[in-house]
Each structure stands twice: as structure tokens, then as C-alpha cells.
Enzyme design. Structure first.
Site, PDB file in Angstrom:
ATOM      1  CB  THR A   9      -3.154 -13.618   3.803  1.00 38.14           C
ATOM      2  OG1 THR A   9      -3.491 -13.305   5.161  1.00 38.14           O
ATOM      3  CG2 THR A   9      -3.334 -15.101   3.552  1.00 38.14           C
ATOM      4  N   GLY A  22       0.835  -9.791   2.599  1.00 37.94           N
ATOM      5  CA  GLY A  22       2.280  -9.681   2.861  1.00 37.94           C
ATOM      6  C   GLY A  22       2.948  -8.573   2.081  1.00 37.94           C
ATOM      7  N   GLY A  40       2.598  -3.115   5.439  1.00 36.84           N
ATOM      8  CA  GLY A  40       2.384  -3.068   6.879  1.00 36.84           C
ATOM      9  C   GLY A  40       2.997  -4.222   7.662  1.00 36.84           C
ATOM     10  N   GLY A  55       2.290  -7.405   7.613  1.00 33.34           N
ATOM     11  CA  GLY A  55       2.586  -8.602   6.810  1.00 33.34           C
ATOM     12  C   GLY A  55       3.948  -8.509   6.151  1.00 33.34           C
ATOM     13  CB  SER A  73      -7.536  -5.843  16.453  1.00 39.80           C
ATOM     14  OG  SER A  73      -7.623  -4.483  16.863  1.00 39.80           O
ATOM     15  CE1 TYR A 121      -9.793  -4.108  11.761  1.00 45.25           C
ATOM     16  CE2 TYR A 121      -9.759  -3.686  14.129  1.00 45.25           C
ATOM     17  CZ  TYR A 121      -9.094  -3.992  12.954  1.00 45.25           C
ATOM     18  OH  TYR A 121      -7.725  -4.190  12.973  1.00 45.25           O
TER      19      TYR A 121
HETATM   20  P1  NDP Z   1      -2.085  -2.502   5.967  1.00 45.12           P
HETATM   21  O1  NDP Z   1      -3.259  -1.782   5.395  1.00 45.12           O
HETATM   22  O2  NDP Z   1      -0.742  -1.893   5.916  1.00 45.12           O
HETATM   23  O3  NDP Z   1      -1.990  -3.960   5.355  1.00 45.12           O
HETATM   24  C1  NDP Z   1      -3.107  -4.749   5.088  1.00 45.12           C
HETATM   25  C2  NDP Z   1      -2.677  -5.873   4.183  1.00 45.12           C
HETATM   26  O4  NDP Z   1      -3.795  -6.720   3.944  1.00 45.12           O
HETATM   27  C3  NDP Z   1      -2.189  -5.349   2.841  1.00 45.12           C
HETATM   28  O5  NDP Z   1      -1.081  -6.110   2.446  1.00 45.12           O
HETATM   29  C4  NDP Z   1      -3.377  -5.591   1.928  1.00 45.12           C
HETATM   30  O6  NDP Z   1      -2.933  -5.786   0.603  1.00 45.12           O
HETATM   31  C5  NDP Z   1      -3.939  -6.874   2.541  1.00 45.12           C
HETATM   32  N1  NDP Z   1      -5.352  -7.094   2.250  1.00 45.12           N
HETATM   33  C6  NDP Z   1      -6.433  -6.361   2.615  1.00 45.12           C
HETATM   34  N2  NDP Z   1      -7.560  -6.896   2.137  1.00 45.12           N
HETATM   35  C7  NDP Z   1      -7.180  -8.013   1.453  1.00 45.12           C
HETATM   36  C8  NDP Z   1      -7.866  -9.011   0.724  1.00 45.12           C
HETATM   37  N3  NDP Z   1      -9.193  -8.973   0.557  1.00 45.12           N
HETATM   38  N4  NDP Z   1      -7.146 -10.007   0.149  1.00 45.12           N
HETATM   39  C9  NDP Z   1      -5.806 -10.060   0.279  1.00 45.12           C
HETATM   40  N5  NDP Z   1      -5.105  -9.154   0.949  1.00 45.12           N
HETATM   41  C10 NDP Z   1      -5.787  -8.133   1.531  1.00 45.12           C
HETATM   42  O7  NDP Z   1      -2.519  -2.781   7.479  1.00 45.12           O
HETATM   43  P2  NDP Z   1      -1.790  -3.571   8.670  1.00 45.12           P
HETATM   44  O8  NDP Z   1      -0.510  -4.137   8.266  1.00 45.12           O
HETATM   45  O9  NDP Z   1      -1.853  -2.664   9.822  1.00 45.12           O
HETATM   46  O10 NDP Z   1      -2.872  -4.717   8.910  1.00 45.12           O
HETATM   47  C11 NDP Z   1      -2.541  -6.093   8.952  1.00 45.12           C
HETATM   48  C12 NDP Z   1      -3.432  -6.772   9.968  1.00 45.12           C
HETATM   49  O11 NDP Z   1      -3.164  -6.234  11.258  1.00 45.12           O
HETATM   50  C13 NDP Z   1      -4.934  -6.586   9.736  1.00 45.12           C
HETATM   51  O12 NDP Z   1      -5.606  -7.794   9.947  1.00 45.12           O
HETATM   52  C14 NDP Z   1      -5.320  -5.568  10.791  1.00 45.12           C
HETATM   53  O13 NDP Z   1      -6.664  -5.669  11.165  1.00 45.12           O
HETATM   54  C15 NDP Z   1      -4.377  -5.957  11.918  1.00 45.12           C
HETATM   55  N6  NDP Z   1      -4.186  -4.893  12.911  1.00 45.12           N
HETATM   56  C16 NDP Z   1      -3.534  -3.729  12.597  1.00 45.12           C
HETATM   57  C17 NDP Z   1      -3.375  -2.742  13.541  1.00 45.12           C
HETATM   58  C18 NDP Z   1      -2.691  -1.442  13.242  1.00 45.12           C
HETATM   59  O14 NDP Z   1      -2.836  -0.478  14.028  1.00 45.12           O
HETATM   60  N7  NDP Z   1      -1.936  -1.322  12.178  1.00 45.12           N
HETATM   61  C19 NDP Z   1      -3.898  -2.902  14.913  1.00 45.12           C
HETATM   62  C20 NDP Z   1      -4.560  -4.162  15.135  1.00 45.12           C
HETATM   63  C21 NDP Z   1      -4.679  -5.110  14.172  1.00 45.12           C
HETATM   64  P3  NDP Z   1      -3.811  -5.387  -0.701  1.00 45.12           P
HETATM   65  O15 NDP Z   1      -4.373  -4.034  -0.440  1.00 45.12           O
HETATM   66  O16 NDP Z   1      -2.858  -5.476  -1.828  1.00 45.12           O
HETATM   67  O17 NDP Z   1      -4.857  -6.430  -0.796  1.00 45.12           O
END
Ligand code: NDP
Length: 257
Positions: free
Chosen positions: A11, A13, A16, A18, A136, A149
Site C-alpha cells: 500500500t 507503493g 517514497g 513504498g 516509525s 502520528y
Molecule cells: P511518502 O509521502 O513518500 O509516501 C506515502 C505513500 O502513502 C504514498 O504512496 C501515498 O500515495 C500513500 N498514501 C497516503 N495516504 C494514503 C491513503 N489514504 N490510501 C492509500 N495510499 C496512501 O512518504 P514515505 O514513503 O516516507 O512514507 C511511507 C511510510 O513510512 C508511512 O507510513 C510513514 O509514516 C512511514 N515513515 C516514514 C518516515 C520518513 O521519514 N520518510 C519515517 C518513519 C516512518 P497517495 O498520495 O497516492 O495516496
């Protein structure tokens, strides 16, 4: 290849961590379905990932949409061996400045949706599958402004242990990857100007023992480990991929003489 013949669903994907994980999974021989809300970035990611990937528009907070996405994944590639519940949002929820809707949106996306994603996938998971939840460091650091969060991610780590108990009879492993700051779009909006953003990055790097912010790839490699048979006996673990930020904060550059 560490995931040869395996099928996975990620999810969030399309960006970032994913997307970095989807790239790695495909390179390691898996067939991968990615979900997200943004059609354009999903299409772009699917084009990049090639024929062993499927992109499906699904808001993780919409249970019916999630169920439909999982069914599409299974119709195309077969039952799932790996589920990475990764989608998540940040959210500034300081005491004194937070609405109920804002608080609940973070919990709904980062916690409730994770539970229902796993529940929806359950009938379509092979025995012996690997579930990885994205946690996290914020769940334990007490950073100001992050109540919702932090609560959501602490909920994820607690829930993973319950799920591991419930799913062990089927040999299904449930583990958490807990990243520290990683360079992705999630930080967009964390600082008002480019200069302030650079200063924020430097502050984070200086308070991290290894002195840097992670790349999404570094998180993805730990997810790959948890997904693969290399982690065959790893159950209900939480792996911090944070350059030492939670385990050895006193080793950070800011504390060095
Ligand atoms: P990004 O913002 O790059 O990616 C987030 C992803 O989640 C996007 O693909 C977005 O796609 C998707 N997303 C968000 N909300 C929804 C939703 N309601 N339904 C489906 N998809 C959703 O952030 P990251 O890659 O950094 O985050 C990924 C995970 O890693 C998160 O859970 C975050 O909390 C965790 N994390 C990240 C850290 C960091 O520093 N980067 C640190 C600690 C944890 P779309 O917008 O198309 O829906």
C-alpha cells in the site's frame, strides 16, 4: 533472487519507501501490486516497474476499495506471499491547535486502515506469508507536535504483536519496520522555506548517531529482509532503521565534543 516466484502487495507503493520497496521486490523476482490514491504517480510507477507490477487506485481508508484492490492483485498474480502495509501520512497535531477531524484522519490512515488492510488480505494470504507494517521512531521519541502520528505508530507496533499471535498458527509472520527520518515526500511542508528545510535536515542529521538522513532504499532493504525467507524465524519484531536515533542517541554528532 530472494523473492523468486513470490507475490506481494504494497500500500502506498507509488512513492517514497513504498516505491523503493516495489523496485527492490521486482528486481528480486516478485510480482508486485501497488496501491495509492494518486492516479498519475501510480501510472508512472507501473510504467517504471514493468510487466511484473500492477498499480491499483485505492484509498487505504476505504475498506471496500482495499478489498477490491486485493482481489485484483490476486486475480492477476495469484495469492499473496507478502503484504507491506506502508501507506501513511504525517500530520501536525500540537496540543492547543488540533481539530478532532485532523487527529482522526491520522489515526484512520496510519492505524485503522492498517488493521483493515491486513484483515482484507487475510483470505488471500498464503500460509507462511510475511506481513510487514510500517512504524516509525516517532512512536518512542516524544517529538513535539506529533501526538496523533506517534499514537498511530505506537498502535501499529502493539497491533503487530497481537496479529503475530493470531496468525502464527498459519505460519504467517508479522513484523514492523520502524524508519527514522528518510528522504521522501512525507517531509514536504515540514518547513516553510528551502533554507528552513535545509536547516531541518541538518538538525536531524546532527541528532542521528550515523550523522545522516536515510534514503528510502535503506528502509526498503530491511523490508526485503523481513519479506524473504532470510527472516523465516523472525516473528513480531520491530526493526529500527534509524541510524541509531532511538537506541544510542547519545552518540549523535550534537553530543560529541
Ligand atoms: P511518502 O509521502 O513518500 O509516501 C506515502 C505513500 O502513502 C504514498 O504512496 C501515498 O500515495 C500513500 N498514501 C497516503 N495516504 C494514503 C491513503 N489514504 N490510501 C492509500 N495510499 C496512501 O512518504 P514515505 O514513503 O516516507 O512514507 C511511507 C511510510 O513510512 C508511512 O507510513 C510513514 O509514516 C512511514 N515513515 C516514514 C518516515 C520518513 O521519514 N520518510 C519515517 C518513519 C516512518 P497517495 O498520495 O497516492 O495516496
Amino acid at each position: 533472487m530472494r523473492l523468486a516466484g513470490k507475490t506481494a502487495l504494497i500500500t502506498g507503493g507509488n512513492g517514497g519507501i513504498g516505491l523503493a520497496t516495489a523496485r527492490l521486490f521486482v528486481a528480486e523476482g516478485a510480482k508486485v501490486t501497488i496501491t495509492g490514491r494518486n492516479r498519475d504517480t501510480l501510472r508512472e510507477a507501473a510504467r517504471e516497474l514493468g510487466p511484473n507490477a500492477l498499480a491499483v487506485v485505492a484509498d487505504a481508508t476505504d475498506i471496500a476499495a482495499t478489498e477490491a484492490a486485493i482481489k485484483q492483485a490476486v486475480d492477476k498474480f495469484g495469492k499473496l506471499d507478502v503484504l507491506f502495509a506502508n501507506a501513511g501520512i504525517p500530520g501536525n497535531t500540537p496540543l492547543g491547535g488540533t481539530t478532532l477531524a485532523g487527529f482522526e484522519q491520522v489515526l484512520r490512515t496510519n492505524l485503522t486502515a492498517v488493521f483493515f488492510t491486513v484483515q482484507a488480505a487475510l483470505p488471500y494470504l498464503n500460509d507462511g506469508a510475511s506481513i510487514i507494517l510500517n512504524g516509525s521512531v516517532i512512536s518512542v521519541l516524544g517529538n513535539p507536535g506529533y501526538s496523533a502520528y506517534a499514537a498511530s505508530k505506537a498502535g501499529v507496533r502493539a497491533m503487530a504483536r497481537v496479529m503475530a499471535s493470531e496468525l502464527s498458527p498459519r505460519g504467517i509472520r508479522v513484523n514492523v519496520v520502524a524508519p527514522g527520518a528518510a528522504r521522501t515526500a512525507i517531509w514536504k511542508g515540514a518547513a516553510p522555506t528551502a533554507e528552513a528545510f535545509t536547516a531541518l535536515e541538518q538538525r536531524i542529521a546532527r541528532s542521528t548517531p550515523l550523522g545522516r538522513i536515510a534514503d528510502a532504499d535503506q528502509i526498503a532493504k530491511t523490508v526485503l529482509f523481513l519479506a524473504s525467507d532470510d527472516a523465516a524465524h523472525v516473528q513480531s519484531a520491530e526493526i529500527f532503521v534509524d541510524g541509531g536515533a532511538t537506541g544510542s542517541p547519545a552518540g549523535a554528532p550534537i553530543y560529541r565534543g
